[in-house]
Design a protein around this motif. Structure first.
Motif, PDB file in Angstrom:
ATOM      1  N   THR A 155      90.873-159.816 -52.583  1.00 60.35           N
ATOM      2  CA  THR A 155      89.812-159.038 -51.732  1.00 60.35           C
ATOM      3  C   THR A 155      89.893-159.827 -50.502  1.00 60.35           C
ATOM      4  O   THR A 155      89.834-159.357 -49.193  1.00 60.35           O
ATOM      5  CB  THR A 155      88.562-158.661 -52.533  1.00 60.35           C
ATOM      6  N   TRP A 188      93.030-159.514 -48.524  1.00 61.05           N
ATOM      7  CA  TRP A 188      93.135-158.087 -47.583  1.00 61.05           C
ATOM      8  C   TRP A 188      92.241-158.187 -46.683  1.00 61.05           C
ATOM      9  O   TRP A 188      92.824-157.614 -45.360  1.00 61.05           O
ATOM     10  CB  TRP A 188      92.962-157.224 -48.633  1.00 61.05           C
ATOM     11  N   HIS A 223      90.794-161.326 -58.614  1.00 62.27           N
ATOM     12  CA  HIS A 223      90.351-160.233 -57.849  1.00 62.27           C
ATOM     13  C   HIS A 223      89.587-160.600 -56.512  1.00 62.27           C
ATOM     14  O   HIS A 223      89.761-159.974 -55.621  1.00 62.27           O
ATOM     15  CB  HIS A 223      89.596-159.473 -58.515  1.00 62.27           C
TER      16      HIS A 223
END
Length: 262
Positions: A127, A130, A123
Motif C-alpha cells: 500500500t 503504491w 500488505h
C-alpha cells in the motif's frame, strides 16, 4: 485513560512513519535492511556514524527524507513521554493504575504482534509503495552506490562513430567482456533502446553504447579505429584486464580468507 490511548496512537503513527521512510529510501536504491536501519536510527535520534550514513548524506533525496524523520522523531518522542506521564500521573476518570498499565501493555503487545506479522508487513508495504509511486517522484537511484562505482570504474555513454572499431560488429565478435567492459544497453540511431543486449546484437554506426568498466579501458576503447592496429590494441587490453582481474581477486581473497596460523 485518554492519555494512554493517545500514547498508543503516537506509537502507531511512529511505526507507520518509519515504515514509509524505509520504503521511500528503498525507492532511492537502498537495500531493505539498510533503509530500515537508517530510518529507525534517524527517527530515534541514535545517529549511528557508518559508511551507509555517508551514502545518505551525500544523496539529496535521502538527505531530505532523513531530515524530515529527525524532525518527526523529536516531536514524537516529546509527545510520547508527555502522554505517558499524563497517563499515570494525571486524572484518570476513576480507572486504577493497574487498569491503565494493563491497557498500555495490551496495546503495546498488539502493536508488537502487528509489526511482527508477515501478512501485515506485506500488505502495508504494498500500500505504501503504491502511494509513493502514485503521489511522489522518488525513483532517484544512487547508481554510483548500486554499481559500486569506486576507484577506476565508470558508467558512460559511448558514441560509436562510423569509422570506429566497434561499428558494424556483434558484441560476441568484439569480446569486450575480455577487456573488462560490459555493454549495459544500446541507444540505436533511430532513437530506440535495447537493454542488456546479447552477443548476437550488432552495433550499428551512430549508436550510443552504455558501457561499464574501468576508466582507462574505456579511454583506450574510445581511441580505437578500424585498422589492423585495433586488433592488437584489443589483445593488449585483454592482457591488461587479466592482470587487473588477478590483482583484484588476490586482494579480495586476502580479505576473505584469514591467514593461516603458523
Amino acid at each position: 485513560m485518554v492519555a494512554i490511548l493517545t500514547l498508543l496512537l503516537v506509537v502507531t503513527v511512529s511505526l507507520l512513519v518509519t515504515r514509509v521512510a524505509t520504503i521511500s529510501l528503498m525507492h532511492t536504491g537502498m537495500s531493505r535492511s539498510m533503509a530500515r536501519f537508517q530510518a529507525r536510527s534517524a527517527f530515534t535520534g541514535a545517529g549511528f556514524t557508518t559508511s551507509e550514513s555517508e551514502d545518505v548524506v551525500n544523496h539529496p533525496v535521502r538527505r531530505r527524507i532523513i531530515g524530515l524523520l529527525m524532525l518527526l522523531g523529536n516531536a514524537g518522542l516529546v509527545t510520547a513521554v508527555s502522554t505517558l506521564i499524563l497517563g499515570f500521573v494525571g486524572r484518570s476518570g476513576g480507572s486504577s493504575l493497574a487498569a491503565r498499565a494493563g491497557v498500555l501493555l495490551l496495546g503495546l503487545g498488539l502493536l508488537f504482534l502487528l509489526v511482527r506479522s508477515a501478512w501485515v508487513d506485506r500488505h502495508l508495504s504494498r500500500t505504501i509503495d503504491w502511494a509513493l509511486r502514485r503521489y511522489t517522484d522518488l525513483d532517484v537511484k544512487d547508481y554510483g552506490t548500486l554499481m559500486q562505482l569506486i576507484g577506476d570504474y565508470r558508467v558512460v555513454d559511448f558514441a560509436v562513430g562510423k569509422k570506429h572499431w566497434m561499428a558494424g560488429r556483434t558484441l560476441a565478435e568484439l569480446e569486450l567482456r575480455e577487456e573488462g567492459i560490459i555493454v549495459l544497453g544500446l541507444k540505436m540511431p533511430d532513437g530506440s533502446y535495447l537493454g542488456a543486449p546479447n552477443g548476437d546484437c550488432r552495433v550499428p554506426p551512430g549508436a550510443t553504447a552504455v558501457i561499464y568498466g574501468r576508466h582507462s579501458s574505456i579511454e583506450s576503447l574510445g581511441q580505437r579505429k578500424r585498422a589492423a592496429a585495433a586488433e592488437a590494441e584489443h589483445r593488449a587490453a585483454v592482457e591488461t584486464q587479466e592482470k587487473v582481474r588477478e590483482h583484484e581477486e588476490r586482494e579480495v581473497g586476502e580479505k576473505v580468507v584469514p591467514p593461516k596460523e603458523s
